[in-house]
Design a protein around this motif. Structure first.
Motif, PDB file in Angstrom:
ATOM      1  N   THR A 169       0.835  -1.202   0.000  1.00 55.82           N
ATOM      2  CA  THR A 169       0.000   0.000   0.000  1.00 55.82           C
ATOM      3  C   THR A 169       0.870   1.252   0.000  1.00 55.82           C
ATOM      4  N   LEU A 170       1.959   1.223   0.781  1.00 60.28           N
ATOM      5  CA  LEU A 170       2.836   2.387   0.804  1.00 60.28           C
ATOM      6  C   LEU A 170       3.460   2.628  -0.565  1.00 60.28           C
ATOM      7  N   VAL A 171       3.916   1.552  -1.208  1.00 62.14           N
ATOM      8  CA  VAL A 171       4.503   1.696  -2.548  1.00 62.14           C
ATOM      9  C   VAL A 171       3.461   2.273  -3.501  1.00 62.14           C
ATOM     10  N   ALA A 172       2.260   1.685  -3.476  1.00 59.04           N
ATOM     11  CA  ALA A 172       1.192   2.145  -4.376  1.00 59.04           C
ATOM     12  C   ALA A 172       0.815   3.592  -4.074  1.00 59.04           C
ATOM     13  N   PHE A 173       0.747   3.920  -2.779  1.00 60.02           N
ATOM     14  CA  PHE A 173       0.378   5.279  -2.399  1.00 60.02           C
ATOM     15  C   PHE A 173       1.412   6.286  -2.894  1.00 60.02           C
ATOM     16  N   MET A 174       2.692   5.910  -2.765  1.00 61.03           N
ATOM     17  CA  MET A 174       3.726   6.832  -3.241  1.00 61.03           C
ATOM     18  C   MET A 174       3.650   7.017  -4.747  1.00 61.03           C
ATOM     19  N   ASN A 175       3.409   5.920  -5.464  1.00 61.22           N
ATOM     20  CA  ASN A 175       3.246   6.049  -6.919  1.00 61.22           C
ATOM     21  C   ASN A 175       2.055   6.922  -7.252  1.00 61.22           C
ATOM     22  N   PHE A 176       0.989   6.754  -6.484  1.00 63.92           N
ATOM     23  CA  PHE A 176      -0.199   7.577  -6.685  1.00 63.92           C
ATOM     24  C   PHE A 176       0.136   9.058  -6.486  1.00 63.92           C
ATOM     25  N   VAL A 177       0.761   9.367  -5.363  1.00 64.72           N
ATOM     26  CA  VAL A 177       1.072  10.771  -5.063  1.00 64.72           C
ATOM     27  C   VAL A 177       1.994  11.357  -6.133  1.00 64.72           C
ATOM     28  N   MET A 178       2.941  10.538  -6.624  1.00 66.15           N
ATOM     29  CA  MET A 178       3.905  11.070  -7.576  1.00 66.15           C
ATOM     30  C   MET A 178       3.317  11.246  -8.975  1.00 66.15           C
ATOM     31  N   TRP A 179       2.251  10.501  -9.315  1.00 68.68           N
ATOM     32  CA  TRP A 179       1.810  10.510 -10.709  1.00 68.68           C
ATOM     33  C   TRP A 179       0.434  11.088 -10.974  1.00 68.68           C
ATOM     34  N   PHE A 180      -0.402  11.296  -9.933  1.00 67.30           N
ATOM     35  CA  PHE A 180      -1.774  11.722 -10.254  1.00 67.30           C
ATOM     36  C   PHE A 180      -1.801  13.154 -10.800  1.00 67.30           C
ATOM     37  N   GLY A 181      -0.837  13.983 -10.397  1.00 63.85           N
ATOM     38  CA  GLY A 181      -0.813  15.357 -10.907  1.00 63.85           C
ATOM     39  C   GLY A 181      -0.552  15.378 -12.401  1.00 63.85           C
ATOM     40  N   ASN A 182       0.397  14.552 -12.807  1.00 65.60           N
ATOM     41  CA  ASN A 182       0.719  14.422 -14.226  1.00 65.60           C
ATOM     42  C   ASN A 182      -0.510  13.961 -15.019  1.00 65.60           C
ATOM     43  N   THR A 183      -1.176  12.917 -14.498  1.00 64.50           N
ATOM     44  CA  THR A 183      -2.367  12.390 -15.174  1.00 64.50           C
ATOM     45  C   THR A 183      -3.476  13.432 -15.235  1.00 64.50           C
ATOM     46  N   THR A 184      -3.654  14.171 -14.134  1.00 64.76           N
ATOM     47  CA  THR A 184      -4.692  15.205 -14.114  1.00 64.76           C
ATOM     48  C   THR A 184      -4.457  16.220 -15.231  1.00 64.76           C
ATOM     49  N   ILE A 185      -3.211  16.648 -15.376  1.00 66.60           N
ATOM     50  CA  ILE A 185      -2.914  17.670 -16.383  1.00 66.60           C
ATOM     51  C   ILE A 185      -3.159  17.118 -17.790  1.00 66.60           C
ATOM     52  N   LEU A 186      -2.790  15.858 -18.022  1.00 69.72           N
ATOM     53  CA  LEU A 186      -3.033  15.247 -19.331  1.00 69.72           C
ATOM     54  C   LEU A 186      -4.532  15.160 -19.625  1.00 69.72           C
ATOM     55  N   LEU A 187      -5.302  14.659 -18.647  1.00 71.41           N
ATOM     56  CA  LEU A 187      -6.741  14.500 -18.867  1.00 71.41           C
ATOM     57  C   LEU A 187      -7.407  15.857 -19.058  1.00 71.41           C
ATOM     58  N   MET A 188      -6.929  16.842 -18.284  1.00 70.74           N
ATOM     59  CA  MET A 188      -7.512  18.174 -18.405  1.00 70.74           C
ATOM     60  C   MET A 188      -7.281  18.740 -19.800  1.00 70.74           C
ATOM     61  N   ALA A 189      -6.060  18.525 -20.307  1.00 74.33           N
ATOM     62  CA  ALA A 189      -5.779  18.993 -21.666  1.00 74.33           C
ATOM     63  C   ALA A 189      -6.747  18.340 -22.647  1.00 74.33           C
ATOM     64  N   GLY A 190      -7.038  17.052 -22.411  1.00 72.11           N
ATOM     65  CA  GLY A 190      -7.999  16.359 -23.261  1.00 72.11           C
ATOM     66  C   GLY A 190      -9.396  16.943 -23.143  1.00 72.11           C
ATOM     67  N   MET A 191      -9.792  17.243 -21.901  1.00 79.78           N
ATOM     68  CA  MET A 191     -11.148  17.768 -21.672  1.00 79.78           C
ATOM     69  C   MET A 191     -11.319  19.160 -22.277  1.00 79.78           C
ATOM     70  N   MET A 192     -10.241  19.963 -22.198  1.00 78.68           N
ATOM     71  CA  MET A 192     -10.317  21.305 -22.789  1.00 78.68           C
ATOM     72  C   MET A 192     -10.480  21.226 -24.307  1.00 78.68           C
ATOM     73  N   GLY A 193     -10.017  20.099 -24.883  1.00 80.47           N
ATOM     74  CA  GLY A 193     -10.075  19.955 -26.328  1.00 80.47           C
ATOM     75  C   GLY A 193     -11.466  19.592 -26.835  1.00 80.47           C
ATOM     76  N   ILE A 194     -12.366  19.221 -25.914  1.00 80.74           N
ATOM     77  CA  ILE A 194     -13.719  18.840 -26.342  1.00 80.74           C
ATOM     78  C   ILE A 194     -14.493  20.084 -26.771  1.00 80.74           C
ATOM     79  N   ASP A 195     -15.176  19.971 -27.873  1.00 76.53           N
ATOM     80  CA  ASP A 195     -15.958  21.071 -28.441  1.00 76.53           C
ATOM     81  C   ASP A 195     -16.958  21.610 -27.400  1.00 76.53           C
ATOM     82  N   THR A 196     -16.826  22.887 -27.039  1.00 76.05           N
ATOM     83  CA  THR A 196     -17.669  23.432 -25.972  1.00 76.05           C
ATOM     84  C   THR A 196     -19.138  23.483 -26.356  1.00 76.05           C
TER      85      THR A 196
END
Lengths: 305, 288
Positions: A169-196
């Motif tokens: 759990t600690l290993v997974a949690f650390m991976n989560f903390v280290m990578w969710f920001g990166n994923t958020t920014i990628l997904l957000m870029a995708g969401m901004m690309g959707i036709d408003t």
């Protein structure tokens, strides 16, 4: 006139090759040749037994047979995948939620710059130092145990690194903390690309926020979600620094947090090049297949050329 | 939160409630991102004795003493810092310059294997360095480059991900007409690249320089296999060494200072440049 232009074009275009020389030279020497020799190594018996050097002798597929029949590799593959899933599921959920909030024009969240800066920060932290920090914080006499006892959650220190699931759990949690920001920014870029206009139409039709999310955002985001998932899986297969430092390379308890790359690292350090080669080829094939999927999905190379 | 611009009347309350939930969740998440660094900072300022007595959220006064003890200890930490800096700065410089050159070759010229090479670079972008580490290690051994920084620096010249980012940036920011104009003015191709093209690529190169610097600074797997001489080791290897030494014999204050010392330079650089970095992540990896 025409001939002259053509001649000029040709003489310019040879510069394309000239400018590629550094990349190609370095890539061939430091990537392709090592890849080739890694594959060749996988067909040879080549290790040290005490002071005796065994091999290199050609043994065909023996290394692969030994690798896949020993059972160890399946345990380590399972460990790697389990810890990846434990980190990835919360990561994708939190990232989708944050991405949806950040890109929601009706919500108009303030301080977005601040939050994005904060959630991306752990991605840049030296993984080995971050793991050392977690090892110190979660050690038996460390601050986390101390705090938990003070506020009455625990009566005596919990040995985080002596239990399979708390270590994972600690290993997974650390991976989560280290990578969710990166994923958020990628997904957000995708969401901004959707036709408003799609969102506006949904709003006119009286759709709720969750309807918009599940009926519009999510389906349109599918290619990016798959991209994120596969690249994260490729990254997950490379999991090394965190469990290596956290468990001092042992994969304790009972090798339950030993990952594939930690196993490879062991072979490399003990100079068992035959088995190390077979393991590398196994990893190369898997990441190769996953890369091809990414390649197909993003269609890189075709549209922007 | 006091803006009521033109929220639909019937949804106004819903929006406010959702906004409140969003802020609470964001606050909790931020807390879990930052708390570790806060504890680290606090503990770095406390003596071993204070640390064994339990955690308090108030900093103490031993930061400088811990630091001096660390310097006086057996870990060659200043060497480690200098080594890490040399490797990371050289990697960042070579990687961005030559990736730019590669991107320029693909962007500005039309030659026979252009498409094939471009496709190849994209195809190998995802292959992790670990799977070729074995052959790489043998090669480095064969070249007599063990304990040298060369095998950690030179390979960064061929960086597919950096190339791809710069190529994308070029496609939208570098019109070929500029190159034509330079040709008419009699500028040689190499000079055009260095004096006209590079300055225009500065923003993108800066972002990639930071990324390369950070990943090289944090890299543990490859350096640990190549650098065995104590004087040559980089910071991540020293951290691992700290971990494998008998933990309880250590002065915990020193351990925390050492961790802080490896983490905070990057944190400070990041905070100064965060705007560009966060944008860079979004632009680099996914199209549209």
């Amino acid at each position: 006139m025409k001939k002259e232009t053509k001649g000029k074009v040709v003489s310019y275009n040879k510069w394309g090759y000239i400018f590629l020389i550094p990349f190609v030279t370095v890539y061939v020497i430091f990537q392709l040749i090592p890849l080739g020799s890694t594959i060749i190594n996988s067909f040879f018996e080549n290790y040290r037994s005490g002071l005796m050097q065994v091999g290199p002798n050609f043994v065909g597929l023996d290394n692969f047979i030994k690798l896949f029949s020993s059972g160890d590799i399946w345990v380590y593959t399972a460990n790697t995948l389990i810890m990846w899933v434990m980190g990835f599921v919360p990561q994708i959920l939190v990232s989708l939620l944050l991405g949806a909030w950040f890109s929601d024009t009706r919500l108009r969240l303030k301080g977005q710059r601040f939050f994005k800066t904060v959630i991306y920060l752990p991605n840049l932290i030296m993984a080995s130092a971050f793991s050392m920090l977690f090892f110190a914080l979660f050690s038996d006499a460390g601050p986390i145990n101390d705090i938990l006892i003070t506020i009455g959650v625990l009566d005596e220190p919990f040995k985080f690194f002596s239990h399979t699931w708390s270590t994972r759990t600690l290993v997974a949690f650390m991976n989560f903390v280290m990578w969710f920001g990166n994923t958020t920014i990628l997904l957000m870029a995708g969401m901004m690309g959707i036709d408003t206009s799609l969102f506006e139409a949904a709003e006119v039709d009286g759709a709720t926020a969750s309807q918009v999310f599940f009926k519009i955002t999510l389906p349109l985001l599918k290619p990016i979600l798959i991209y994120v998932m596969i690249t994260s899986l490729i990254g997950g297969l490379q999991m090394f620094d965190v469990p290596q430092i956290l468990t001092n390379g042992t994969g304790e308890p009972m090798r339950s947090s030993m990952t594939l790359i930690m196993y490879l690292n062991k072979h490399l350090f003990s100079k068992n090049y035959g088995m190390g080669g077979a393991l590398s080829v196994f990893l190369f094939v898997i990441t190769g297949i996953l890369s091809l999927i990414v390649f197909k999905f993003t269609g890189t190379g075709e549209s922007n050329d | 939160m006091g803006d009521n611009r033109n929220d639909d009347l019937d949804k106004g309350i819903g929006i406010k409630a959702r906004r409140a939930i969003a802020y609470i969740v964001l606050a909790v998440i931020s807390f879990f991102c930052l708390i570790w660094f806060y504890i680290l900072l606090i503990n770095a300022t406390r003596s071993n004795g204070e640390l064994t007595r339990g955690f308090t959220p108030i900093p103490s006064t031993y930061l400088f003493i811990n630091w001096q003890n660390l310097l006086a200890g057996t870990l060659p930490i200043i060497n480690g810092l200098v080594n890490s800096l040399i490797v990371s700065i050289c990697s960042a410089a070579l990687s961005t310059y030559f990736s730019c050159m590669t991107a320029y070759a693909i962007h500005a010229y039309d030659f026979k294997f252009r498409k094939a090479i471009f496709t190849f670079i994209l195809a190998v972008m995802m292959i992790p360095s670990q799977v070729t580490a074995l052959g790489f290690l043998q090669l480095v051994d064969g070249m007599g480059l063990t304990n040298s920084f060369i095998p950690l620096i030179i390979p960064s010249i061929a960086a597919p991900a950096t190339f791809y980012y710069l190529k994308q940036y070029m496609a939208s920011n570098l019109p070929l007409s500029i190159i034509e104009a330079a040709r008419i003015d009699g500028s040689g191709e190499f000079r055009t690249f260095n004096t006209i093209m590079l300055p225009m690529m500065k923003p993108a190169m800066a972002v990639q320089a930071i990324f390369t610097f950070v990943s090289s600074w944090n890299n543990y797997f490859t350096p640990a296999l190549i650098l065995q001489d104590d004087k040559k080791k980089t910071l991540p290897i020293l951290i691992a060494q700290l971990r494998s030494a008998d933990f309880l014999k250590f002065d915990m204050g020193q351990v925390y200072v050492m961790i802080a010392f490896s983490i905070f330079p990057v944190v400070i650089v990041y905070l100064l440049l965060s705007k560009h970095i966060v944008q860079g992540v979004a632009v680099g990896s996914v199209k549209g």
